[in-house]
Scaffold this motif. Structure first.
Motif, short mmCIF file in Angstrom:
data_model
loop_
_atom_site.label_atom_id
_atom_site.label_comp_id
_atom_site.label_asym_id
_atom_site.label_seq_id
_atom_site.Cartn_x
_atom_site.Cartn_y
_atom_site.Cartn_z
N ALA A 389 -1.80 22.74 -39.79
CA ALA A 389 -2.53 22.81 -38.92
C ALA A 389 -2.83 24.44 -38.23
O ALA A 389 -3.81 24.84 -37.95
CB ALA A 389 -2.37 21.91 -38.25
N GLU A 390 -1.45 24.84 -37.28
CA GLU A 390 -1.44 26.71 -36.56
C GLU A 390 -1.93 27.78 -37.44
O GLU A 390 -2.96 27.89 -37.26
CB GLU A 390 -0.30 26.27 -36.15
N TRP A 391 -2.01 27.42 -39.38
CA TRP A 391 -2.00 28.28 -39.56
C TRP A 391 -3.71 28.03 -40.24
O TRP A 391 -4.27 29.44 -40.37
CB TRP A 391 -1.44 27.94 -41.46
N SER A 392 -4.00 26.48 -40.00
CA SER A 392 -5.59 26.44 -40.67
C SER A 392 -6.83 26.86 -39.37
O SER A 392 -7.70 26.49 -39.39
CB SER A 392 -6.10 25.88 -41.22
N GLY A 393 -5.91 27.22 -37.88
CA GLY A 393 -6.75 28.04 -36.76
C GLY A 393 -7.05 25.99 -35.87
O GLY A 393 -7.65 26.06 -35.07
N ALA A 394 -5.97 25.16 -36.59
CA ALA A 394 -6.26 24.09 -35.89
C ALA A 394 -5.35 23.37 -34.69
O ALA A 394 -4.40 24.81 -34.40
CB ALA A 394 -6.33 22.76 -37.11
N ASP A 395 -5.48 22.18 -34.10
CA ASP A 395 -4.30 22.19 -32.83
C ASP A 395 -3.37 21.20 -33.46
O ASP A 395 -3.34 20.05 -34.39
CB ASP A 395 -4.94 21.01 -31.82
N PRO A 396 -1.46 21.51 -33.82
CA PRO A 396 -1.11 21.28 -34.51
C PRO A 396 -0.30 19.90 -33.37
O PRO A 396 0.27 18.97 -33.87
CB PRO A 396 0.39 22.06 -33.93
N GLY A 397 -1.68 19.95 -32.00
CA GLY A 397 -0.97 18.15 -31.67
C GLY A 397 -1.49 17.52 -31.51
O GLY A 397 -1.73 15.93 -31.11
N GLU A 398 -2.16 17.66 -32.63
CA GLU A 398 -3.53 16.33 -33.04
C GLU A 398 -2.41 15.88 -34.28
O GLU A 398 -3.58 15.09 -35.13
CB GLU A 398 -4.62 16.72 -33.53
N VAL A 399 -1.71 16.36 -35.15
CA VAL A 399 -0.78 15.64 -36.18
C VAL A 399 -0.71 14.60 -35.24
O VAL A 399 0.83 15.17 -34.67
CB VAL A 399 -0.25 16.65 -36.62
N VAL A 400 -0.11 13.23 -36.29
CA VAL A 400 0.64 12.06 -36.17
C VAL A 400 1.34 12.16 -37.36
O VAL A 400 0.55 11.82 -38.40
CB VAL A 400 -0.16 10.96 -35.50
N PHE A 401 2.35 11.87 -37.37
CA PHE A 401 3.08 11.67 -38.79
C PHE A 401 3.96 10.56 -38.78
O PHE A 401 4.95 11.23 -38.42
CB PHE A 401 3.18 13.08 -39.87
N ALA A 402 4.51 9.06 -38.87
CA ALA A 402 5.18 8.11 -39.09
C ALA A 402 5.36 8.05 -40.02
O ALA A 402 4.45 7.07 -41.03
CB ALA A 402 5.64 7.42 -37.41
N VAL A 403 6.54 7.42 -40.55
CA VAL A 403 7.24 6.72 -41.59
C VAL A 403 8.04 5.65 -41.94
O VAL A 403 7.22 4.84 -40.79
CB VAL A 403 8.44 7.48 -42.65
N ASN A 404 7.35 4.77 -42.75
CA ASN A 404 7.97 3.42 -42.21
C ASN A 404 9.48 3.39 -42.35
O ASN A 404 10.10 3.51 -42.72
CB ASN A 404 7.51 2.54 -43.54
N ARG A 405 9.54 2.19 -41.00
CA ARG A 405 11.49 1.86 -40.93
C ARG A 405 11.27 0.70 -40.80
O ARG A 405 12.39 0.72 -40.95
CB ARG A 405 10.93 2.21 -39.55
N ASP A 406 10.06 -0.96 -41.67
CA ASP A 406 11.39 -1.30 -41.63
C ASP A 406 11.36 -1.82 -43.35
O ASP A 406 9.89 -1.60 -43.92
CB ASP A 406 9.74 -2.40 -41.78
N PHE A 407 12.62 -1.85 -43.39
CA PHE A 407 13.19 -2.08 -44.89
C PHE A 407 13.86 -3.28 -45.47
O PHE A 407 14.37 -2.86 -46.00
CB PHE A 407 14.57 -1.15 -45.11
N SER A 408 13.33 -4.05 -43.87
CA SER A 408 14.25 -5.59 -44.04
C SER A 408 12.47 -6.13 -44.82
O SER A 408 11.80 -6.15 -44.86
CB SER A 408 13.87 -6.03 -43.27
#
Length: 463
Positions: A389-408
């Motif tokens: 995002a920073e390299w492309s001129g966008a706002d890095p603060g707009e990035v949201v990435f969360a993995v799945n944590r429910d393994f049951s």
């Protein structure tokens, strides 16, 4: 892929040299029986009798090795973990408009972001280490260029140098990009490395070369004629866009492969199998013993043949192996198999009388490694997306990435639902909405409570 592209091991990082044997071992165990057996005496030494026999020792060793079975608990454990970790997609993926295409095309070979994460988690489990480089190849530069991710295994990250301090800023990086290429209609293995570094002005550049060219460069550093300063929308980076992914962190220091103990148990089973199968084979073979027979040539054996002599002192018979230690060998092998199964994540042997809390605790212990790997992999991808995002001129603060944590899997059966409803009917202070929420969390329904009621009304009117 070569296990080390340099004849001179001093050109790779000392941590790399120390860990290479562990990575190779885990690679071979993951690949399976063919790779393990092709390693020959490295994993299965010859017996003393085979070493002492200069004439037939090699042939006997080949038979000894071919009779052994390799049980790949390593592969089944890794694939089971990956299946559980990626049973559900990432919880959240939000990207700025300029890099939104990374969701569906994140890698240099066109893979979506979810597949990159799956590959990354796989390498974390097998090697305990990998890395991802953001890059824009010269042939892909355009007004709408977006950095792409390239995944490197632990063995491909040959050398690295970080600055002082806890931040450990990456100053230089050497990557192995050797591989098979088709040239003139024939496949050829091409040895190539890539140096990623910062210029005197602090700008990121990379350069591809042969290992021999890199050796010359190390002895007499100079500027390259093929330096490439990647740009995105006219912007250059002032950092190397590479992120490590270990088991517990994203630092440059090498960690032990998390499943190396399981690999060692698999190889111990393989060696024990060779001894056990060899003992079984020897016990089943009888050796002809003759006394007092004048033999001008080896005797013919089998149906329709016989031996005869006039000597009154002649005798004959068969010598057999007693096999007294076979039972102990079998018990030892069974113990190793049980150890390998316990080191996996199978919950097959849980008791029907085990409480929900006890099962939940045991499941947490079994999935602790997966949670750690998932968290670290998620941090790695999140960091890369912010750099993109920073390299492309966008706002890095707009990035949201969360993995799945429910393994049951929930561990909930139809009988559990019936018991809960009976408890509610018997006076348990639990609303129907709460029961529905519990059912939805355990994948019994994907509808909201109101949608479920509407469906029930529709069913009744249809009747």
């Amino acid at each position: 892929m070569m296990k080390n592209p340099f004849g001179n091991s001093a050109l790779v990082n000392p941590q790399y040299r120390y860990a290479l044997d562990d990575w190779n071992r885990c690679d071979d165990c993951f690949a399976g029986e063919r790779e393990v057996k092709e390693a020959g005496e490295y994993y299965l030494p010859r017996t003393e009798g085979q070493m002492a026999d200069p004439q037939f020792g090699r042939q006997r060793y080949e038979a000894y090795r071919s009779r052994a079975n390799y049980f790949n608990y390593f592969f089944s454990t890794v694939t089971a973990m990956i299946g559980i970790m990626h049973r559900e997609p990432p919880e959240a993926v939000e990207l700025p408009e300029r890099i939104t295409q990374l969701r569906t095309c994140a890698s240099s070979d066109g893979l979506p972001l979810s597949d990159i994460l799956r590959r990354l988690n796989l390498l974390q489990l097998v090697h305990g280490r990998c890395g991802v480089l953001l890059d824009v190849p010269p042939e892909h530069v355009s007004s709408g260029s977006v950095p792409r991710m390239t995944l490197y295994t632990a063995r491909q990250i040959l050398d690295w140098e970080c600055g002082p301090g806890p931040s450990s800023v990456l100053n230089s990086l050497l990557l192995d990009e050797s591989g098979w290429e088709k040239r003139g209609g024939c496949w050829e293995f091409v040895r190539r490395v890539r140096l990623c570094a910062l210029s005197p002005d602090g700008e990121y550049f990379s350069c591809a070369m042969t290992p021999e060219e890199y050796s010359v460069f190390c002895s007499a550093p100079r500027r390259f004629s093929a330096e490439w300063f990647p740009e995105v929308h006219g912007r250059r980076l002032h950092r190397i866009p590479f992120v490590f992914a270990n088991v517990t962190d994203c630092c440059s220091d090498v960690q032990k492969p998390p499943l190396l103990p399981l690999a060692n148990v698999c190889l111990a089973i393989y060696r024990g199998e060779a001894d056990y199968r060899h003992a079984l084979f020897m016990q089943a073979q009888s050796t002809l013993f003759l006394k007092g027979f004048p033999l001008d040539s080896p005797p013919m054996m089998g149906a329709g043949n016989y031996l005869h002599t006039e000597s009154p002192d002649a005798s004959g018979g068969f010598l057999e192996v007693s096999g007294a230690g076979l039972q102990e060998m079998r018990i030892a092998q069974n113990d190793l198999h049980e150890t390998a199964r316990n080191m996996g994540i199978s919950l097959d042997c849980w008791s029907s009388s085990e409480s929900g809390e006890a099962l939940k605790t045991r499941l947490a212990v079994k999935t602790a490694l997966m949670h750690t790997v998932a968290e670290t992999g998620g941090k790695c991808i999140d960091c890369l997306l912010r750099i993109a995002a920073e390299w492309s001129g966008a706002d890095p603060g707009e990035v949201v990435f969360a993995v799945n944590r429910d393994f049951s899997d929930g561990g909930v059966s139809a009988s559990d639902v019936r018991d809960l409803w009976n408890a509610k009917c018997a006076g348990l202070p639990l609303s129907a909405r709460s029961v529905h929420d519990w059912l939805r969390r355990n994948d019994f329904t994907g509808c909201s409570y109101d949608e479920e009621l509407e469906s029930l009304r529709h069913d009744r009117s249809g009747l």
